[in-house]
Motif scaffolding. Structure first.
Motif, short mmCIF file in Angstrom:
data_model
loop_
_atom_site.label_atom_id
_atom_site.label_comp_id
_atom_site.label_asym_id
_atom_site.label_seq_id
_atom_site.Cartn_x
_atom_site.Cartn_y
_atom_site.Cartn_z
N LEU A 205 33.47 33.74 35.71
CA LEU A 205 33.80 32.88 36.85
C LEU A 205 35.26 32.98 37.25
O LEU A 205 35.69 32.32 38.20
N VAL A 206 36.04 33.78 36.54
CA VAL A 206 37.43 34.04 36.90
C VAL A 206 37.66 35.55 36.85
O VAL A 206 36.92 36.29 36.19
N THR A 207 38.69 35.99 37.52
CA THR A 207 39.01 37.41 37.55
C THR A 207 40.40 37.64 36.97
O THR A 207 41.15 36.70 36.71
N GLN A 208 40.72 38.89 36.78
CA GLN A 208 42.04 39.24 36.30
C GLN A 208 43.10 38.76 37.29
O GLN A 208 42.95 38.91 38.49
N GLY A 209 44.16 38.14 36.74
CA GLY A 209 45.23 37.60 37.59
C GLY A 209 45.06 36.15 37.94
O GLY A 209 45.96 35.55 38.55
N ALA A 210 43.92 35.55 37.59
CA ALA A 210 43.70 34.13 37.90
C ALA A 210 44.52 33.26 36.96
O ALA A 210 44.69 33.57 35.78
N LEU A 211 45.02 32.14 37.49
CA LEU A 211 45.76 31.18 36.68
C LEU A 211 44.79 30.16 36.12
O LEU A 211 44.03 29.54 36.85
N VAL A 212 44.81 30.01 34.81
CA VAL A 212 43.94 29.04 34.16
C VAL A 212 44.80 28.02 33.44
O VAL A 212 45.95 28.29 33.10
N THR A 213 44.23 26.84 33.23
CA THR A 213 44.97 25.76 32.56
C THR A 213 44.10 25.14 31.48
O THR A 213 42.86 25.17 31.56
N ALA A 214 44.74 24.58 30.49
CA ALA A 214 44.01 23.89 29.44
C ALA A 214 43.32 22.65 30.00
O ALA A 214 43.93 21.88 30.75
#
Length: 412
Positions: A205-214
């Motif tokens: 559901l996310v791609t390379q370069g996506a910003l993720v957070t805890a």
């Protein structure tokens, strides 16, 4: 024209004395009279005038047996285990390390978050720990030097107490810095996002370069363990209550909890499952109780969310009869009826209790006895107390040789 041999001598003389026109009229009248007499003497065909005798009927002999109370209920499949893959730190996705739809194992790396800031934080925590350890060594040495001096009153008691307190504070600071270093190391390790369970992973559901957070709401991917797999079966609370009453009254005995499935395309699933448990609450919106069964799924044919029908035996009906469905009819009140062969070879009509079917049979619980001959063939227009000739069901009919005149008879 009537032959002369059929006319008496005196009548012949009188007939010949008539003029030709009168003789023709008399001949026609005589022929019509003869035809009318023939029609009046035999108005029924010869074949229908013969007595047909008792009707042939086919019967089967029934015996009591233990019949499983087979129930077919709707259900849906659900994963044995299901887990969302979520980040425990914030950062930018650097790489995806799995193939979508593939099988993954617990602990296998799935994503890599940029580790640079966490590597720096770990190095800083390591340096802070070293600084705290050095301070602790100095504080401990000061306290040790003051210890003999305080005994000879070379230093005041207050200075010695302060030195001991400083040494203990330095030791606490070391422990704190050590914990911070461990936390920094854990965060650095979390830059590699592992699979929490083994199973089949879905799409990313996310791609390379996506910003993720805890703690973000969106999962990175989902993993489902499909072998084994659960089937959640819905049974009405009323049916479950009736079954428990039947078991309590002794009309049935508990059965094994083996379950078979019918898939959405109508085919049978060739693996037998087992009921694990039944929920202790009733769903208020549907009035049903959920039973959960477990099935092996080595080929992966069952997927979460599939609609299936579950067949299983919840109890065994003791002393019931299996009667072919062709024998049972319903009256205007909806009560089940069938014909049995009486001792005098007459059809006897019985009212029976047939609450359910099983395959090509009705399950009859009341109204017939062991050894009864149930009529299943030749019941069309059959009436009670009608004379019958019973033969075992599906007995071949013997065809007699053709008689003179081209007609064939049957031997009963």
């Amino acid at each position: 024209m009537i032959p002369k041999s059929t006319i008496l001598p005196r009548q012949t003389a009188e007939f010949c004395a008539l003029p030709l026109r009168h003789r023709w009229t008399a001949t026609v009248a005589t022929s019509l009279l003869a035809l009318a007499l023939v029609n009046c003497s035999g108005s029924k065909p010869a074949g229908n005038g013969r007595d047909q005798g008792p009707r042939n009927v086919g019967f089967v002999v029934v015996q009591p047996q233990d019949v499983p109370l087979v129930t077919e209920l709707p259900g849906r499949t659900s994963a044995y285990r299901s887990s969302d893959v979520r980040p425990q730190i914030s950062g930018v996705i650097r790489r995806r390390l799995f193939t979508e739809g593939a099988l993954v194992k617990a602990g296998q790396p799935l994503y890599e978050i940029d580790p640079s800031p966490y590597r720096a934080a770990a190095a800083e925590a390591e340096a802070n720990l070293a600084s705290a350890q050095a301070s602790a060594v100095a504080a401990r040495a000061t306290a040790q030097r003051y210890e003999p001096l305080v005994k000879i009153e070379a230093v005041s008691r207050q200075d010695y107490d302060n030195a001991v307190a400083a040494a203990r504070a330095a030791e606490a600071a070391v422990a704190q810095r050590r914990a911070l270093r461990e936390s920094a190391r854990i965060d650095l390790g979390r830059t590699s996002v592992p699979a929490p369970i083994s199973g089949r992973i879905g799409r990313s559901l996310v791609t390379q370069g996506a910003l993720v957070t805890a703690g973000q709401a969106t999962a990175l991917a989902q993993i489902n363990q499909l072998d084994p797999i659960y089937v959640d079966i819905q049974q009405s609370a009323a049916d479950l209550l009736g079954l428990r009453k039947l078991l309590a009254q002794g009309g049935a005995s508990p059965s094994s909890a083996d379950v078979r499935l019918v898939l959405e395309d109508g085919s049978d699933y060739d693996v037998v499952g087992h009921v694990q448990f039944a929920e202790a609450i009733v769903d208020e919106s549907t009035g049903t109780v959920t039973l959960r069964a477990e099935f092996a799924n080595p080929q992966g044919w069952l997927l979460p969310g599939m609609f299936v029908r579950a067949r299983f035996s919840q109890a065994i009906d003791k002393g019931a009869f299996l009667v072919p469905q062709a024998a049972i009819t319903r009256d205007s009140k909806g009560e089940a009826q069938l014909f049995v062969v009486g001792r005098d070879n007459k059809a006897k009509l019985r009212t029976v209790v047939a609450p359910r079917t099983q395959g090509v049979y009705w399950v009859v619980t009341k109204g017939i006895n062991a050894g009864d001959r149930i009529i299943i063939q030749g019941t069309a227009d059959l009436k009670a107390e009608q004379a019958i000739k019973p033969v075992p069901a599906d007995s071949p009919q013997k065809v007699a040789p053709k008689r003179q005149g081209g007609k064939a008879g049957t031997a009963g």
